[in-house]
Each structure stands twice: as structure tokens, then as C-alpha cells.
Design an enzyme around this catalytic site. Sequence first.
Site, PDB file in Angstrom:
ATOM      1  N   ASN A   1       0.804  -1.216   0.000  1.00  0.00           N
ATOM      2  CA  ASN A   1       0.000   0.000   0.000  1.00  0.00           C
ATOM      3  C   ASN A   1       0.842   1.273   0.000  1.00  0.00           C
ATOM      4  OD1 ASN A   1      -2.524   1.688   0.721  1.00  0.00           O
ATOM      5  ND2 ASN A   1      -1.160   2.065   2.463  1.00  0.00           N
TER       6      ASN A   1
ATOM      7  N   TYR B   1       3.836   9.404 -11.332  1.00  0.00           N
ATOM      8  CA  TYR B   1       2.899   8.632 -10.511  1.00  0.00           C
ATOM      9  C   TYR B   1       2.152   7.623 -11.382  1.00  0.00           C
ATOM     10  CZ  TYR B   1      -1.115   7.604  -7.511  1.00  0.00           C
ATOM     11  OH  TYR B   1      -2.077   6.971  -6.779  1.00  0.00           O
TER      12      TYR B   1
END
Length: 269
Positions: free
Chosen positions: A90, A154
Site C-alpha cells: 500500500n 505517478y
Amino acid sequence: MDWKNKVVLITGSSIGIGRELAAQLLAEGARVVLNARDAGRLSQTLEAFQKQGYEELAGIPGDVSKPEDCARLVAETLNHFGQLDVVVNNAGISAEGDVSELSSDVFRKVTEVNYLGSVYVTQQSLPHLRESRGTVFFVSSIAAFRGIPGHAVYSASKVALKTLSEALRVEEEQHGVHVGIAFVGFTENDPQKAIYDKDGVLIPQPSRDFVKQEPVGVVAARIIRMIERREARRIFTLLGKLNGFANRFMPAVAVQILRRSYHQRKKTG
């Protein structure tokens, strides 16, 4: 799936989705290992859970972008609980800025945390997940469907998780390891969340009031259900599903929407 006594390692779990995953899993009876590179914030999160009466948990500080920290993270998890059933990759960081503006350090840092961090933790965990026939799970983003202008690094790191999970799923079938990935949409940000600016300086995550954001509790619950059902992939939110559909079947429309949004932001920002 009975979570009681299952050992779950969650990277990047001192705030946000990771912390909420830990909260919900602890409530289900799981034994949870928290991780974050900010040892102080991790300690605060650990203490908050302990004050709620949870005892079957541990907090192990470490930077997933460092292979040695990932090796220690998994080793200490095994030393503490003696097994490993689920790993949730995560931990992540974002950055804003055009490719022409971003320092090379930003590309390196985001890639090392978002992609290589997941690789390192997964590699260290796989022998133990094979023993438990467990799960390795990746938290990706709808940014993986098409590169978002102003967020190229990203987007690239999140699409890398997509292809990693696809290859790993086939490789680990013979060992009984479940490989899952969630393409998360806009989620309510933790007030403590930070991103990199174009020079690699951490700044507060800008407000995203222009779009409806999904509650972090809902996102965490969906991830848990995916693991319980051993689902391979799922796109979260209606916007995310429309995004995926448009990029697959109407790519020209998807590009036009991104182009318009990018130039609008440039005018107002």
C-alpha cells in the site's frame, strides 16, 4: 474467510488507506503488522490501536524503497508472529509537475517507493506466502489506465504495478498464492498526506474538492472483500469504471478529456 489469527503485513499503514485497513482487519481478529518510514507517526498509530484494546499487532518502521529495510520488515514479522498470510503493498507517494519540470530525484523517489518498494517486499514475502497459500495484494490507481498530464511519474509507477501483478499471478498459480490488485479512484486524503513538488520537496497534498472522493473506510472494506474472495482485479468508483471503459473503447475521447483538464488547470493554477 476467517481472519482470526491471520497475519497481515500492510506497508504504508500509519495513515490513510493503510491505517484504515489495519483498523478493519484488527476488528475482524487478524494479527496486523504496521509499517511506515516515519517512525514517530508509526508509533502514534500503534499506540492508538493499543489504547483501543488491540494486542495482536506490531509496528515495524522501515523505508520500502530500501531492499535491506524490506528484508528486515519481513524477517521481523516472522520473528514476531511466526507466519505470514497476507501482504498488502500500500505504501505510495505522488508528485505534481510536468515531465520537463520534475527533477530526476523525483522520478527516482516515486519509482523506488511505489514500484520497487512493492517488488522488494513481495520478493521477501513470497516464500512464506507459498507456505500459507496466502495473498499478495497491490494498491494501484485509475492513473494506471492512461498517463495523467502533470502526474506522469505517478501514473507510470502505478501502471508498473499492473503489469507486475499480471505476470506474478501466472507465476504463482502453481504455488497457490493469490495475487490481487485494486485500481483505486479519488479517495479522501488523510490530513497528514504529503506529495513531492517538482524539486523533490514534500508538500501537503493539494485539495481535490473538484471531484467526489470516496471515504477511506469504503475503499478499505472493498480491498478486504477482494482478498477474502481471492479476486484478481477490480476498478473502484463509478468514475474509475468510466475511465477504464473510455480508455479501452474510446481512447480518443479519454485523451481529449485529459487534454482539456490539463490546460484548464494550467490556466487557473
